[in-house]
Design an enzyme around this catalytic site. Structure first.
Site: not given
Ligand SMILES: [Zn+2]
Length: 445
Positions: A80, A82-83, A114, A172, A199, A252, A325, A329
């Site tokens: 899990h 986020h790239l 996402n 997600d 999620h 998660h 996760d 940002h």
């Molecule tokens: Zn999530």
């Protein structure tokens, strides 16, 4: 202090392009649960593949890695992350995210879909895989969206996405919108033999919530996200999945009740796995008082009782995997006020191992063997990939770590493009020494 400096000044991330070389890893403590290996062995690698695992191997190799006192583990797999690429390159790119991955010991990562646009078409899956192969750091195992645009209206073309290389499905960032859509998605996922990763959150219960509903949210005067928001959705998913019989993976888990629900479902024979993040087994919502938006995540940091429940779930096997996760940002986004506009998420690829060792292994809560299961063997199995093992003939994805090396995490010297971590300045016991992907050393301390 000297060790710390060497970490920040000499660390190296190398792309995997270039000629293959042979490698000999000497004298490490090899742990591979899938292969029943737990002891001192040498390991030789040739042409990107593990050639031999045995005591005292004496073959000529282009490079010898001395691993005495270190653990030699199958490469870690993060289910899990986020790239942010495409569309969120201000916060992270494939290149910086994969650099953070190998610095954290991860040889494969599963990016959530996402992005902008959402990964809901086969061409997008292919493009991400091609680009990540060119970068050549950690492997990318893409997760495709369940619904077009993750809008919860119409299903994506799940078979075509799997044919393109997707290893799982998720919307997600949000839950699969309705029980009906979930049922249809699970039916297709069952036929394709891929997990559906949800999620779990009921937006009608968490709506405008910012942090965990409790003492801290009341003190700060911000809207809380109740545990029930997660619990209700986990219950829904487990009930629907019990009827369908697909592989449901709960992302998660953060509450006492959702850990209990998964535990009970497993006893009932439901085909379910779940993951927990280092921040959910380490921090409570009190961290928001100190770190503000850097401790704002979804699901939120919960109570001390919830942290204990997550740890107990890790200990008894209810929780199958540790996943970061990792949610970068950019500072200009995260610096917005906690209650209005700062996005949810924190970066976690580079602290996952250190936190797991410090909070779980060195406290005696889990063994090193169990840690390797949680970070490598089990996540590889969950997405049905041939990684997470050190078998002769397998791809040489290897993580070498020193469980006792103490270091201080500094976001300023991290590989991620973003800095949003409540663990900045934390002293951690246990560090990645080398990360090897397909027989190439892509990270070394
Ligand atoms: Zn999530």
């Amino acid at each position: 202090m000297a060790k710390e400096e060497s970490r920040t000044s000499k660390t190296e991330v190398r792309a995997t392009q270039g000629p293959m070389s042979s490698l000999l890893i000497k004298g490490g403590h090899v742990i591979s649960p899938e292969d029943h290996l737990d002891g001192e062995f040498d390991l030789s690698v040739e042409d990107g593949v593990i050639r031999q695992v045995a005591p005292q191997i004496s073959v000529a190799a282009d490079e010898v890695l001395e691993a005495t006192g270190k653990v030699v583990s199958p490469g870690f797999v993060d289910l899990h992350v986020h790239l942010r690429e495409p569309g969120g390159e201000v916060s992270e790119t494939l290149e910086t995210g994969l650099g953070a991955a190998v610095a954290g010991g991860f040889t494969a990562v599963c990016p959530m879909p996402n992005t902008k646009p959402v990964i809901d078409r086969p061409e997008l899956v292919q493009a991400m895989m091609e680009k990540s192969q060119r970068i050549g750091l950690a492997r990318v195992l893409p997760i495709a969206a369940v619904s077009m645009g993750s809008q919860g209206e119409s299903l994506t073309d799940l078979p075509a996405l799997v044919a393109a290389g997707a290893v799982a499905f998720s919307d997600d960032g949000r839950p699969v919108k309705t029980a009906g859509l979930l049922k249809r998605a699970l039916e297709v996922a069952r036929e394709l033999n891929v997990p559906l990763m949800d999620h779990c959150e009921d937006p009608s219960l968490s709506s405008a919530g910012v942090i965990n509903e409790g003492e801290v949210s009341r003190q700060l005067g911000v809207r809380g996200i109740p545990s029930t928001s997660e619990d209700v959705c986990v219950a829904r998913d487990l009930i629907v999945d019990e009827a369908v019989g697909a592989h449901l993976h709960v992302c998660h888990v953060s509450t006492t009740r959702s850990v209990e629900l998964v535990r009970l479902a497993k006893r009932r024979g439901v085909r379910v796995t779940c993951e927990a993040t280092p921040h959910h087994f380490t921090l409570t919502d009190q961290a928001v008082l100190e770190h503000g938006a850097d401790a704002k995540v979804n699901p939120p940091l919960r109570s001390a009782q919830d942290v204990e429940a997550v740890v107990a779930g890790l200990q008894d096997g209810t929780v199958d995997a540790i996943a970061s996760d990792h949610a970068p940002h950019a500072p200009e986004l995260k610096s917005k006020p906690l209650g209005s506009g700062s996005p949810f998420g924190l970066i976690g690829l580079e602290t996952a191992l250190g936190l797991a060792l410090t909070r779980l292994v060195h406290t005696g809560k889990i063994s090193l063997w169990h840690l390797v299961s949680l970070m490598s063997t089990n996540p590889a199995r969950i997405v049905n990939q041939p990684y997470g093992r050190l078998k002769v003939g397998a791809a040489a994805d290897v993580t070498i770590f020193d469980p006792h090396l103490e270091w201080t995490y500094r976001t300023a010297t991290g590989r991620s493009k973003s800095r949003n971590s409540p663990f900045d300045g934390w002293r951690l016991k246990g560090a990645v020494i080398s990360t090897i992907v397909g027989g190439r050393v892509v990270y070394r301390l």
